[in-house]
Enzyme design. Structure first.
Site, short mmCIF file in Angstrom:
data_model
loop_
_atom_site.label_atom_id
_atom_site.label_comp_id
_atom_site.label_asym_id
_atom_site.label_seq_id
_atom_site.Cartn_x
_atom_site.Cartn_y
_atom_site.Cartn_z
CD GLN A 190 -2.84 -0.83 2.18
OE1 GLN A 190 -2.48 -0.84 3.39
NE2 GLN A 190 -4.17 -1.59 2.26
CG ASN A 191 5.46 3.04 0.63
OD1 ASN A 191 5.41 4.03 -0.45
ND2 ASN A 191 5.82 3.50 2.17
CD GLN A 192 -0.37 6.67 -1.83
OE1 GLN A 192 -0.02 7.91 -1.80
NE2 GLN A 192 -1.39 6.19 -2.63
CB SER A 211 5.45 7.59 -0.79
OG SER A 211 6.25 6.39 0.22
#
Length: 164
Positions: free
Chosen positions: A39-41, A141
């Site tokens: 889920q980290n962008q 992020s």
């Protein structure tokens, strides 16, 4: 509180842009990879900066593509105590030697700080040293920074100018 340590820097002598996080989260530490949490962008954001879809590559290929694009990675903290992955839970931080790393990067033009914690700690370490290097605060992020990918993209894609 668990003592957590950062990874080695991902740079070479051609690095123009250095992106600094605070300290890897639990998922990244468990997998020994920068920005491993799905889920980290980070990977979509840095893909927009480099112009290459790094999300489709395996981890070693991602790092090679970053180096080829002249982008480096590291963290402002060498270690800290923290339960979980939230920056707000960090205590007893020990700084990485950012100044020493910067001195090894002759083409460095900018440092992007991935999130407020990285920015705050990084400025303390580099503020007076980085007179010819742009120091840029970036929206985190992390999925915990819930403004969404579209809202984060403009600040991140502005980093492109330092790669040309």
């Amino acid at each position: 509180m668990t003592l957590k340590r950062s990874f080695p820097p991902v740079t070479d002598d051609r690095t123009r842009l250095l992106v600094l996080g605070s300290l890897p989260g639990d998922r990244s530490l468990a997998e020994a990879r920068y920005y491993a949490h799905p889920q980290n962008q980070f990977w979509p954001l840095i893909s927009a900066v480099t112009g290459a879809d790094l999300t489709r590559l395996d981890y070693d290929e991602r790092l090679a593509a970053l180096r080829e694009a002249r982008v480096g990675l590291w963290d402002v903290m060498a270690s800290a105590r923290r339960n979980g992955s939230m920056d707000a839970a960090i205590i007893d931080p020990v700084a990485n030697d950012l100044a020493a790393l910067v001195r090894t990067l002759p083409d460095l033009r900018a440092i992007g700080f991935n999130g407020a914690t990285a920015h705050r700690h990084g400025l303390k370490q580099l503020g007076a040293l980085a007179t010819d290097i742009a120091l840029i605060a970036l929206p985190s992020s992390s999925a915990l920074h819930t403004v969404g990918l579209a809202a984060k993209l403009p600040a991140w894609t502005a980093l492109r100018e330092y790669l040309s």
